[in-house]
Design a protein around this motif. Structure first.
Motif, PDB file in Angstrom:
ATOM      1  N   ALA A 183     -13.927  14.180  -2.376  1.00  0.00           N
ATOM      2  CA  ALA A 183     -14.965  14.767  -1.513  1.00  0.00           C
ATOM      3  C   ALA A 183     -15.779  13.721  -0.762  1.00  0.00           C
ATOM      4  O   ALA A 183     -16.443  14.051   0.228  1.00  0.00           O
ATOM      5  CB  ALA A 183     -15.899  15.635  -2.350  1.00  0.00           C
ATOM      6  N   ILE A 184     -15.744  12.466  -1.229  1.00  0.00           N
ATOM      7  CA  ILE A 184     -16.633  11.458  -0.618  1.00  0.00           C
ATOM      8  C   ILE A 184     -15.940  10.142  -0.251  1.00  0.00           C
ATOM      9  O   ILE A 184     -16.511   9.319   0.464  1.00  0.00           O
ATOM     10  CB  ILE A 184     -17.834  11.133  -1.544  1.00  0.00           C
ATOM     11  CG1 ILE A 184     -17.377  10.619  -2.929  1.00  0.00           C
ATOM     12  CG2 ILE A 184     -18.733  12.362  -1.692  1.00  0.00           C
ATOM     13  CD1 ILE A 184     -18.533  10.114  -3.801  1.00  0.00           C
ATOM     14  N   SER A 252     -15.069  19.745   6.639  1.00  0.00           N
ATOM     15  CA  SER A 252     -14.294  20.203   5.487  1.00  0.00           C
ATOM     16  C   SER A 252     -13.723  21.562   5.840  1.00  0.00           C
ATOM     17  O   SER A 252     -14.426  22.415   6.374  1.00  0.00           O
ATOM     18  CB  SER A 252     -15.185  20.351   4.246  1.00  0.00           C
ATOM     19  OG  SER A 252     -15.573  19.084   3.769  1.00  0.00           O
ATOM     20  N   ASP A 297     -19.865  13.471   4.464  1.00  0.00           N
ATOM     21  CA  ASP A 297     -18.665  13.908   3.750  1.00  0.00           C
ATOM     22  C   ASP A 297     -19.056  14.766   2.537  1.00  0.00           C
ATOM     23  O   ASP A 297     -18.510  15.865   2.323  1.00  0.00           O
ATOM     24  CB  ASP A 297     -17.889  12.642   3.310  1.00  0.00           C
ATOM     25  CG  ASP A 297     -16.456  12.929   2.936  1.00  0.00           C
ATOM     26  OD1 ASP A 297     -16.074  14.102   2.900  1.00  0.00           O
ATOM     27  OD2 ASP A 297     -15.722  11.956   2.662  1.00  0.00           O
ATOM     28  N   ALA A 298     -20.018  14.273   1.765  1.00  0.00           N
ATOM     29  CA  ALA A 298     -20.484  15.028   0.588  1.00  0.00           C
ATOM     30  C   ALA A 298     -21.079  16.364   1.023  1.00  0.00           C
ATOM     31  O   ALA A 298     -20.799  17.413   0.428  1.00  0.00           O
ATOM     32  CB  ALA A 298     -21.526  14.216  -0.182  1.00  0.00           C
ATOM     33  N   SER A 300     -20.526  18.121   3.772  1.00  0.00           N
ATOM     34  CA  SER A 300     -19.591  19.116   4.332  1.00  0.00           C
ATOM     35  C   SER A 300     -18.819  19.794   3.204  1.00  0.00           C
ATOM     36  O   SER A 300     -18.601  21.009   3.238  1.00  0.00           O
ATOM     37  CB  SER A 300     -18.659  18.505   5.390  1.00  0.00           C
ATOM     38  OG  SER A 300     -17.721  17.625   4.828  1.00  0.00           O
ATOM     39  N   THR A 301     -18.438  19.038   2.181  1.00  0.00           N
ATOM     40  CA  THR A 301     -17.753  19.665   1.041  1.00  0.00           C
ATOM     41  C   THR A 301     -18.711  20.641   0.345  1.00  0.00           C
ATOM     42  O   THR A 301     -18.334  21.766  -0.005  1.00  0.00           O
ATOM     43  CB  THR A 301     -17.255  18.599   0.041  1.00  0.00           C
ATOM     44  OG1 THR A 301     -16.498  17.620   0.763  1.00  0.00           O
ATOM     45  CG2 THR A 301     -16.388  19.210  -1.044  1.00  0.00           C
TER      46      THR A 301
HETATM   47 MG    MG Z   1     -16.232  15.750   1.797  1.00  0.00          MG
END
Ligand code: MG
Ligand code: AMP
Length: 341
Positions: A183-184, A252, A297-298, A300-301
């Motif tokens: 996820a990151i 994501s 990134d974190a 959007s997940t």
């Molecule tokens: Mg992510």
């Protein structure tokens, strides 16, 4: 000046001009594409001259290659203590590369920030879904879901509090647990590469499997524009376009990696609350201004897991972040003033 002298001088000046033109580096659009890292496609775009671009692309590839090995949870490599090794050594403290310690520490913080929606300690559960997807890709006729009892058992070994980072060591206190940093990790790698290319003075747009970062502007001072794929269009067409001005954009989407069982499609982002693929959103893009690509990134997940309602609230509370949710119906919901063009 004699006519003949003037003609000679003009000819010389013209030749000098042509020569100068030949020496001015061409600033055409250049693209490098990497297929071998983070199980995704990475593209670097820049308007640099060829020599500078080749140097930047080589520097980027070196960083992607080394971080890809360090963050790989499926394979170990000679002379590298990577996350696959950390997972294998669960129960024992392991000395790691500073990049691993930094990524895992950040993962613990994202658990707090995302109210548990992003949990890098959920490796045991994610592994079961990953294996089901790989089996389905290899043998679609016999595609099946993970066993419910196995999922429930795996869920007992996902406590983020059992992940201890001290200096450059990581201890997974529960021997049955494992990390999954999917996820990151792409955001982290994009940040490291962007840092290096920034130091090299390159203006660029980098797309590391959905984590997009830019530096500087295009020639003529134009912003870099990132297209957000239309989740319903299988890689063709855009749901939106957004200017990414020294910012990070992360998308994501369940359309990126999914498998089908009995006509129903299952995505790769798992809701920790249900242990099943999150539903209700087709894709989420988070734009972060003045925040890292890893945070984008974190987020959007997390937003994919939480959905437009709670995910939207989460985004409203993070300064510099905004999001665009695309629902399975095609409806778009923007939070925090997402600057769609
Ligand atoms: Mg992510
Ligand atoms: P992304 O493409 O950044 O949204 O990340 C998706 C990847 O993160 C998946 O392929 C899994 O490896 C991992 N993952 C899926 N669900 C979660 C979750 N709830 N928390 C942490 N990691 C997850």
């Amino acid at each position: 000046m004699k006519k003949s002298t003037a003609r000679t001088l003009a000819a010389l000046l013209a030749a000098a001009f042509l020569f100068a033109c030949a020496c001015v580096p061409e600033r055409e659009k250049r693209t490098a594409t990497f297929f071998d890292y983070f199980d995704t496609v990475i593209t670097l775009v820049s308007y640099s001259d060829k020599a500078a671009f080749d140097e930047a692309a080589a520097a980027a590839e070196e960083i992607f290659s080394s971080l890809n090995k360090l963050f790989d949870i499926y394979h170990e490599y000679d002379n590298v203590v990577n996350l696959a090794a950390v997972n294998r050594m669960a129960g024992e403290r392991t000395e790691v590369d500073p990049a691993i310690a930094e990524l895992v520490s950040a993962g613990k913080e994202y658990f707090e920030l995302t109210r548990g929606a992003v949990n890098i300690a959920m490796g045991a559960v994610l592994r079961l879904w990953h294996d089901a997807r790989i089996n389905a890709e290899e043998d679609p006729e016999h595609a099946s879901l993970p066993d419910e009892a196995a999922l429930a058992e795996a869920a007992k070994h996902c406590s983020i509090d059992d992940v201890i980072v001290e200096g450059n060591t990581v201890l997974l206190r529960d021997p049955e647990m494992s990390l999954d940093v999917g996820a990151i990790a792409k955001g982290y790698a994009a940040d490291r590469v962007a840092e290096k290319l920034g130091e090299m003075g390159v203006s660029f747009m980098l797309n590391c499997g959905g984590a997009v970062l830019t530096n500087g502007k295009k020639p003529g001072g134009e912003d870099w524009i990132a297209g957000i794929a239309d989740p319903a269009a299988a890689g063709e067409g855009f749901a939106a376009k957004v200017a990414v001005d020294s910012a990070a954009l992360s998308t994501s989407g369940s359309y990126l990696r999914s498998f089908t069982v009995d006509g129903k499609t299952y995505g790769h982002i798992i809701d920790p609350a249900t242990l099943r693929p999150a539903e209700g959103t087709a894709s989420v893009s988070v734009l972060c201004v003045g925040i890292s690509a890893m945070t984008a990134d974190a987020l959007s997940t997390a937003c994919f897991v939480l959905g437009a309602g709670i995910g939207g609230e989460l985004i409203e509370g993070v300064e510099g972040a905004s999001a665009l949710f695309v629902l399975p119906s095609g409806e778009k919901i923007a939070s925090g003033g997402f600057p769609e063009r």
